[in-house]
Design an enzyme around this catalytic site. Structure first.
Site, PDB file in Angstrom:
ATOM      1  N   GLY A 181       0.801  -1.223   0.000  1.00  0.00           N
ATOM      2  CA  GLY A 181       0.000   0.000   0.000  1.00  0.00           C
ATOM      3  C   GLY A 181       0.833   1.271   0.000  1.00  0.00           C
ATOM      4  N   LYS A 217      -4.190   0.199 -14.845  1.00  0.00           N
ATOM      5  CA  LYS A 217      -5.552   0.698 -14.874  1.00  0.00           C
ATOM      6  C   LYS A 217      -6.111   0.567 -13.469  1.00  0.00           C
ATOM      7  CE  LYS A 217      -9.859   0.649 -17.350  1.00  0.00           C
ATOM      8  NZ  LYS A 217      -9.838   2.126 -17.302  1.00  0.00           N
ATOM      9  N   HIS A 224     -10.335  -7.521  -3.639  1.00  0.00           N
ATOM     10  CA  HIS A 224      -8.936  -7.847  -3.490  1.00  0.00           C
ATOM     11  C   HIS A 224      -8.872  -9.258  -2.892  1.00  0.00           C
ATOM     12  CE1 HIS A 224      -4.720  -6.451  -2.320  1.00  0.00           C
ATOM     13  NE2 HIS A 224      -4.809  -7.726  -2.032  1.00  0.00           N
ATOM     14  N   ARG A 308       6.570 -13.555   1.653  1.00  0.00           N
ATOM     15  CA  ARG A 308       6.733 -13.608   3.109  1.00  0.00           C
ATOM     16  C   ARG A 308       5.483 -14.211   3.720  1.00  0.00           C
ATOM     17  NH1 ARG A 308       4.844  -8.150   2.132  1.00  0.00           N
ATOM     18  NH2 ARG A 308       2.666  -8.210   2.785  1.00  0.00           N
TER      19      ARG A 308
END
Lengths: 464, 72
Positions: A181, A217, A224, A308
């Site tokens: 993020g 895009k 998600h 991870r």
């Protein structure tokens, strides 16, 4: 020559035994790794800074070593110091947790060079997947759909605008070295793209050491979804189903669950197939997550691979009845996967709520002393907390205090339990996002499973 | 006289203005950093910076005085 060979031999025998592990992390994840090590009879070495000296993980480790005060680059990101502490304390492995050095290929390589096992993927895999542009190129070449966008570094503003016109606005401007993020900016038109282009490049250089940026895009009303994968060094790769992580603020996750509600079984199967294919494409070893964006028409696009253990791994552990940290250690020891694909079952539903030290409305951080911490109770709840009552949440690290994971026969049961749990939870001295978590648990569209990455934004607008 | 207070506890990451500088309403004056998040503190009105009370790198608590501003 002899010296090099010796180190290599040492590394392999050490890898097999691994009786002592250093944890290069802090807070809840350090505590969580210590728990599994204890059960496996492995000794643990923790590292800590001044603000963290009273946290539970420091007490829980067999040994805790002071790593200094000051900024993270001198402490939890200080590769040399961490490897040195591991060496002098006889640790045969380093578990990096998530964040910090967990996806740092240089650190992984230096660790191995010191004759210590890095508990994670190979350094070259970390480097390849850490570069989002090269990851996009590779996945595209393997026939896995990626979000429409560019495949090379955008050097100039004009180049970016030309590309964005072709793809169509809105677009997401992303740092190739970014992730979690950080290092992304949505641009809804040419004006915004012009405005953000040079700052995005400068930020990328400062934060990630590379100013390479690309455009994707921006898919509105997306979901998600991510797939947990795992591979051993013998070439066996499995998936452990998907997680939905659509409830986000500032592109960071707040709630995760499995199964993903309102994804059809067909789409799920497709995601599993792509995820395993992605892992096999890089001969992946150890624990990883392949992230996807699913649009309103259920088109799936590869987003990135996280090399991870994820923050939200507990929901997968609950429904599959596995311990992923144990799997990681066994894979690092060179052992085969504990289960074959057909032996991995998904039973029930699990939801994780992240409790952050932050204002529930503005999402601003709220560090300070936790004067009271009293959790609610629920039928089947797991609390992975980094703090106890009396501890201070410092402003130097991320705002995650704890993760609360509910497990139940159905999704609705988890949600109802969570609401009851948080209603009687008392955390005082700092602000937390618990009022927001309760609000989400009561929300009809959340209960219906009918939500996208827009969810929190919409929830806030409705409030005003 | 207008007082600009810290909107959260954290470190003063950047000071964007100097004493005596003319500022507009909504102009970012200071950037605070906490928990890996940068929060700009904006001026609620137009005016002149009377005094900046903090330095870059200082730690401030929520509600601490950052800047005094005189409105014309």
């Amino acid at each position: 020559m002899t010296a090099i060979r010796k180190t290599k031999e040492k590394a392999s025998t050490r890898g097999v035994s691994m009786k002592k592990i250093l944890i290069a992390n802090r807070g809840e994840i350090a505590a969580r790794i210590i728990r599994t090590c204890r059960r496996m009879g492995i000794e643990t070495v923790a590292v800590y800074t001044d603000p963290d000296k009273d946290l539970p993980y420091v007490q829980q480790a067999d040994k805790a070593v002071y790593i200094g005060s000051g900024p993270v680059k001198d402490t939890y990101l200080n590769k040399e110091k961490i490897i040195d502490i591991a060496r002098t304390n006889g640790a045969e492995g380093i578990h990096p947790g998530y964040g910090f050095l967990s996806e740092n290929s240089v650190f992984a390589r230096e660790t191995e060079k010191a004759g210590i096992t890095f508990i994670g993927p190979r350094p070259d895999t970390l480097a390849l997947m850490g570069d989002k542009i090269s990851a996009r190129k590779l996945m595209q070449a393997k026939g896995i759909p990626v979000v429409p966008g560019t495949f090379d570094d955008l050097e100039t503003e004009e180049e970016a605008i030309e590309a964005a016109r072709e793809i169509g606005f809105p677009v997401m401007l992303k740092a190739s070295g970014g992730g979690g993020g950080i290092g992304m900016q949505i641009c809804r038109n040419e004006e915004e793209l012009r405005k953000y282009f040079s700052t995005a490049k400068a930020r990328a250089r400062n934060y990630f050491g590379s100013d390479q940026i690309f455009i994707e895009k921006f898919i509105e009303n997306a979901r998600h979804a991510e797939v947990q994968i795992f591979a051993d060094s013998k070439g066996n790769t499995v998936h452990l189903f998907e997680r939905d992580c659509s409830v986000q603020r500032r592109n960071q996750k707040v709630i995760e669950e499995t199964h993903a509600p309102s994804l059809s079984p067909g789409v799920r199967e497709k995601l599993y197939k792509y995820a395993v294919l992605a892992a096999e494409a890089v001969s992946y070893v150890n624990c990883g997550t392949v992230e996807f964006i699913v649009d309103e028409e259920e088109n799936c696009y590869f987003l990135e691979m996280n090399t991870r253990l994820q923050v939200e791994h507990p929901v997968t552990e609950m429904v599959c009845g596995v311990d992923l940290v144990e799997w990681q250690i066994e894979a690092a020891r060179g052992n085969s996967l504990p289960k074959k694909q057909q032996e991995i079952r998904h039973e029930g539903h699990a939801i994780e709520f992240r409790v952050y030290a932050e204002d529930p409305v503005t999402f601003y951080p709220s560090p300070g002393k936790i004067t009271r911490m009293q959790w609610g109770s629920a039928g089947n709840v797991r609390i992975d907390s980094g703090y106890n009552e009396g501890n201070t949440v410092s402003p130097f690290y991320d705002p995650l205090i704890a993760k609360v994971i509910f497990y139940g026969a159905s999704r609705l049961q988890c949600i109802e339990e969570s609401e009851r749990f948080f209603r009687v939870t008392k955390i005082e001295g700092i602000k937390t996002n618990i009022p927001l978590l309760i609000k989400i648990a009561r929300d009809e569209s959340f209960k219906n499973g009918n939500y996208t990455t827009n969810f929190l934004k919409k929830l806030k607008i409705e409030e005003v | 006289m207008n007082e600009i207070l810290a909107s959260m506890a954290g470190t003063v990451f950047q000071i964007l203005v100097k004493d005596g500088e003319q500022v507009d309403q909504g102009q970012p004056l200071i950037v605070l950093e906490s928990m890996k998040m940068e929060i700009p503190v904006e001026s609620e009105q137009a005016g002149v910076i009377k005094k900046v009370h903090v330095s870059e790198g200082d730690f401030v608590n929520e509600g601490d005085l950052l800047i005094t501003l005189s409105s014309e």
